[in-house]
Design an enzyme around this catalytic site. Structure first.
Site, PDB file in Angstrom:
ATOM      1  N   ASP A 220      -5.538  -2.639   2.792  1.00  0.00           N
ATOM      2  CA  ASP A 220      -5.525  -3.926   2.571  1.00  0.00           C
ATOM      3  C   ASP A 220      -5.702  -4.709   4.090  1.00  0.00           C
ATOM      4  OD1 ASP A 220      -5.302  -3.641  -0.125  1.00  0.00           O
ATOM      5  OD2 ASP A 220      -3.143  -4.224   0.040  1.00  0.00           O
ATOM      6  N   ARG A 265      -4.510  -7.074  -2.700  1.00  0.00           N
ATOM      7  CA  ARG A 265      -3.726  -7.611  -3.648  1.00  0.00           C
ATOM      8  C   ARG A 265      -2.708  -8.590  -3.177  1.00  0.00           C
ATOM      9  NH1 ARG A 265       0.237  -2.500  -4.830  1.00  0.00           N
ATOM     10  NH2 ARG A 265       0.873  -2.026  -2.809  1.00  0.00           N
ATOM     11  N   GLU A 330      -8.871  -8.125  -6.158  1.00  0.00           N
ATOM     12  CA  GLU A 330      -8.025  -7.770  -7.232  1.00  0.00           C
ATOM     13  C   GLU A 330      -6.762  -8.752  -7.352  1.00  0.00           C
ATOM     14  OE1 GLU A 330      -5.844  -4.403  -7.372  1.00  0.00           O
ATOM     15  OE2 GLU A 330      -5.477  -4.286  -5.231  1.00  0.00           O
TER      16      GLU A 330
HETATM   17  N1  LIG Z   1      11.894  -2.995   3.102  1.00  0.00           N
HETATM   18  C1  LIG Z   1      11.976  -1.657   2.738  1.00  0.00           C
HETATM   19  N2  LIG Z   1      12.903  -1.189   3.475  1.00  0.00           N
HETATM   20  C2  LIG Z   1      12.720   0.231   3.284  1.00  0.00           C
HETATM   21  N3  LIG Z   1      11.772   0.692   2.849  1.00  0.00           N
HETATM   22  C3  LIG Z   1      10.804   0.246   2.172  1.00  0.00           C
HETATM   23  C4  LIG Z   1      10.913  -1.535   2.187  1.00  0.00           C
HETATM   24  N4  LIG Z   1       9.706  -1.464   1.633  1.00  0.00           N
HETATM   25  C5  LIG Z   1       9.077  -0.511   1.152  1.00  0.00           C
HETATM   26  N5  LIG Z   1       9.748   0.704   1.575  1.00  0.00           N
HETATM   27  C6  LIG Z   1       9.599   2.119   1.196  1.00  0.00           C
HETATM   28  O1  LIG Z   1       8.250   2.223   2.043  1.00  0.00           O
HETATM   29  C7  LIG Z   1       7.394   3.261   1.010  1.00  0.00           C
HETATM   30  C8  LIG Z   1       6.163   2.557   0.956  1.00  0.00           C
HETATM   31  O2  LIG Z   1       5.945   1.399   0.608  1.00  0.00           O
HETATM   32  P1  LIG Z   1       4.622   0.563  -0.353  1.00  0.00           P
HETATM   33  O3  LIG Z   1       4.912  -0.829  -0.231  1.00  0.00           O
HETATM   34  O4  LIG Z   1       4.522   1.409  -1.495  1.00  0.00           O
HETATM   35  O5  LIG Z   1       3.350   0.973   0.521  1.00  0.00           O
HETATM   36  P2  LIG Z   1       2.841   0.673   1.868  1.00  0.00           P
HETATM   37  O6  LIG Z   1       3.735   1.040   3.018  1.00  0.00           O
HETATM   38  O7  LIG Z   1       1.600   1.455   1.928  1.00  0.00           O
HETATM   39  O8  LIG Z   1       2.516  -0.800   1.909  1.00  0.00           O
HETATM   40  C9  LIG Z   1       8.128   3.133  -0.216  1.00  0.00           C
HETATM   41  O9  LIG Z   1       8.722   4.557  -0.224  1.00  0.00           O
HETATM   42  C10 LIG Z   1       8.970   1.984  -0.349  1.00  0.00           C
HETATM   43  O10 LIG Z   1      10.442   2.643  -1.004  1.00  0.00           O
HETATM   44  O1  LIG Z   2      -1.675   3.204  -5.826  1.00  0.00           O
HETATM   45  P1  LIG Z   2      -1.078   1.781  -6.683  1.00  0.00           P
HETATM   46  O2  LIG Z   2       0.269   2.013  -6.785  1.00  0.00           O
HETATM   47  O3  LIG Z   2      -2.050   1.848  -7.902  1.00  0.00           O
HETATM   48  O4  LIG Z   2      -1.535   0.576  -5.817  1.00  0.00           O
HETATM   49  C1  LIG Z   2      -2.577   0.041  -5.774  1.00  0.00           C
HETATM   50  C2  LIG Z   2      -2.610  -0.845  -4.577  1.00  0.00           C
HETATM   51  O5  LIG Z   2      -2.521  -0.071  -3.431  1.00  0.00           O
HETATM   52  C3  LIG Z   2      -3.483  -0.545  -2.291  1.00  0.00           C
HETATM   53  O6  LIG Z   2      -4.221  -0.048  -2.250  1.00  0.00           O
HETATM   54  C4  LIG Z   2      -2.601  -0.981  -1.200  1.00  0.00           C
HETATM   55  O7  LIG Z   2      -1.682  -0.116  -0.816  1.00  0.00           O
HETATM   56  P2  LIG Z   2      -0.554   0.237   0.211  1.00  0.00           P
HETATM   57  O8  LIG Z   2       0.330  -1.333  -0.039  1.00  0.00           O
HETATM   58  O9  LIG Z   2       0.159   1.277  -0.141  1.00  0.00           O
HETATM   59  O10 LIG Z   2      -1.220  -0.003   1.465  1.00  0.00           O
HETATM   60  C5  LIG Z   2      -3.790  -2.025  -3.055  1.00  0.00           C
HETATM   61  O11 LIG Z   2      -4.893  -2.424  -2.416  1.00  0.00           O
HETATM   62  C6  LIG Z   2      -3.601  -1.939  -4.360  1.00  0.00           C
HETATM   63  O12 LIG Z   2      -3.240  -2.932  -4.898  1.00  0.00           O
HETATM   64 MG   LIG Z   3       1.454  -2.286   1.226  1.00  0.00          MG
END
Ligand SMILES: Nc1ncnc2c1ncn2[C@@H]1O[C@H](COP(=O)(O)OP(=O)(O)O)[C@@H](O)[C@H]1O
Ligand SMILES: O=P(O)(O)OC[C@H]1O[C@](O)(COP(=O)(O)O)[C@@H](O)[C@@H]1O
Ligand SMILES: [Mg+2]
Length: 501
Positions: A220, A265, A330
């Site tokens: 993203d 998103r 999206e």
């Molecule tokens: N505020 C937070 N503190 C600790 N861990 C977090 C927090 N936010 C997300 N995580 C953990 O980081 C991991 C990935 O987060 P996610 O939002 O799904 O993907 P991304 O890091 O790609 O944005 C998950 O295992 C989630 O539990």
């Molecule tokens: O893998 P999922 O849980 O279907 O999530 C899809 C979402 O993951 C993304 O690829 C972003 O993922 P991250 O936040 O893990 O980087 C978005 O663009 C999309 O909305």
């Molecule tokens: Mg993310």
């Protein structure tokens, strides 16, 4: 759940308003640590390189467009190998974890961390953590060496597996401590970096000699400070295929509309503060393609009905050209869809807002409109969202991933910790976690880039002046008098979003 402790940021002020937002070092809390000469000095590949080691004072400016009288501004520590390291190669026990959604290049980063540790620094104890954060305490580990990772960069996804949720700080740090791990490489997006930040805090609170390093991953492009995330280039390139297909379909049909939904998103955190919802892939894919007639992103609200609305624009463009291509991120139009449908807000395991399929809803709304007005129209809906992030990284992302991983390893070996390795203005740097987690990147619709897009698609902006959000103005950096140099510390804001398990 461990609540993050407040910690002091390392800020160094210099002449002319120079500010270094430095990253922590193990000796900040373990002052008696032993340093060793960097084994790279004996490596034949590097012995011929002039000034191979990075100068201790090298830093990289956050902003490179400056005014002649302006302050020098914020800088980050330049990444790269140091003359001294704080780990003996035999002592290193490293681990790598990948978290969050997939992104092209994850395997390349894993491969290069393993290669850098083993080939450059002679490390031979490297573990892969299986399936994201929860793998630290709920799964077995995967031993990694140069052979295991040899050709993984040619594959999409992550050989380690990934997950959302499952971040239990205490259990994760217990596992790190029990296994004797002393370098932790955490590859993931905004949520993951928040997780890395609290792991670092806990490790520091326990006084462990463990370097915690983040490597930013986000399809993203929502991580601030860095130029772009690895995999973004590949994703934009892959999105072109879908847009091309949409264009071919549209051109070949009477009043054809090719409709492509791409990722990008809403962030729950940003919804709270009514800000950014990144539509970067849609914006860059549109700019790259030149076949797109209308690009809809979450940052730029739009409406369907009436004068100046989307439906009116579609009718006009079809009359003019006989076909058109629409690209939709999206996260766009979620508010419109919620108003027209019964909605309840759901979240994924990491606390991210789950989206309803706005692509299906919008394409149906367009079809309904044309049917009601008895106008012929042929809409083909293409949803390549998971396809664009499941591919292996392209050549430029592969190079980027390799440099990023090497920088991460050099930093950990040199004893730095609590940082994210990232590209700033084309240079590899170490960025303190609080800068990565404090906000999210988003498309600024009052910037020139969005104007460039509008002028390339010639679509309406759907906005009146009163709709244009006031972007938060950056606080000016107060210059210090010439010659003045002071070391200062300031309070780091604690991580605000709670961990979701
Ligand atoms: N505020 C937070 N503190 C600790 N861990 C977090 C927090 N936010 C997300 N995580 C953990 O980081 C991991 C990935 O987060 P996610 O939002 O799904 O993907 P991304 O890091 O790609 O944005 C998950 O295992 C989630 O539990
Ligand atoms: O893998 P999922 O849980 O279907 O999530 C899809 C979402 O993951 C993304 O690829 C972003 O993922 P991250 O936040 O893990 O980087 C978005 O663009 C999309 O909305
Ligand atoms: Mg993310």
């Amino acid at each position: 759940m461990t609540s993050p402790k407040r910690n002091k940021a390392k800020i160094v002020n210099g002449p002319g308003g120079y500010i270094l937002q430095d990253v922590p070092h193990l000796i900040d809390y373990l002052p008696d640590l032993h340093a060793y000469p960097n084994p790279l000095q004996d490596n034949p590949a590097y012995s011929v390189v002039k000034q191979y080691f990075v100068d201790a004072d090298d830093s990289v400016p956050e902003k490179i467009v400056v005014h002649k009288d302006g302050p020098r501004g914020i800088h980050f520590r330049r990444a790269g190998p140091r003359q001294k390291v704080y780990f003996d190669s035999d002592e290193v026990h490293a681990c790598i974890v990948t978290c969050g959604g997939l992104c092209p290049g994850l395997n390349t980063v894993i491969r290069e961390i393993v290669s850098s540790l083993s080939c450059m620094y002679g490390v031979n104890r490297i573990l892969g953590i299986d399936g994201g954060y929860r793998g630290f305490y709920a799964k077995n580990t995967i031993p990694l060496d140069s052979k295991v990772v040899n050709d993984i960069h040619k594959r999409g996804g992550t050989i380690l597996g990934t997950s959302r949720g499952g971040h239990d700080t205490a259990k994760i740090v217990d596992s790190i401590q029990d296994r004797g791990i002393n370098q932790v490489y955490i590859i993931g997006g905004d949520g993951t970096q928040r997780g890395a930040s609290v792991i670092y805090e806990e490790i520091r609170r326990r006084g462990l000699k463990v370097a915690v390093v983040g490597i930013p991953k986000t399809i993203d492009n929502d991580i601030p400070v860095i130029d772009r995330s690895f995999g973004f280039d590949t994703a934009v390139e892959e999105a072109q295929r879908a847009i091309n297909a949409a264009h071919v379909e549209a051109e070949s049909n009477e009043n054809g509309i090719g409709f492509v939904k791409l990722m990008g998103r809403y962030s729950e955190l940003l919804l709270l503060i009514k800000k950014a919802k990144p539509g970067f892939i849609a914006m860059y894919a549109t700019l790259a393609s030149r076949d797109v007639d209308c690009c809809l992103i979450p940052e730029s609200p739009f409406y369907l009905e009436g004068e100046g609305g989307l439906l009116e624009f579609i009718e006009r463009r079809l009359k003019e050209n006989g076909h058109m291509v629409i690209v939709l991120a999206e996260g766009a139009g979620q508010d419109l869809m919620s108003k027209s449908m019964e909605s309840n807000t759901l979240e994924d395991a990491s606390g991210n807002k789950l989206l309803k399929d706005v692509g299906l809803w919008l394409s149906q709304s367009i079809k309904d409109h044309f049917k009601k007005n008895k106008m012929e129209m042929n809409l083909k809906y293409i949803d390549p969202t998971y396809m664009i992030r499941a591919v292996p990284s392209n050549a430029s992302d592969n190079v980027y991933c390799s440099l990023l991983a090497q920088s991460a390893v050099h930093g950990a070996m040199a004893g730095y910790t609590g940082y994210t390795s990232g590209l700033v203005n084309g240079r590899q740097t170490y960025i303190p976690y609080y800068r990565i987690t404090e906000k999210q990147n988003h498309v600024v619709i009052t910037d020139r880039m969005w104007a460039r897009l509008l002028s390339s698609t010639n679509q309406p902006s759907f906005l009146g002046p009163k709709d244009i959000p006031e972007e938060k103005k950056e606080l000016p950096v107060t210059p210090l008098p010439d010659g003045e140099k002071s070391d200062a510390v300031v309070d780091i804001p604690p991580v605000t979003k709670e961990v979701t398990k």
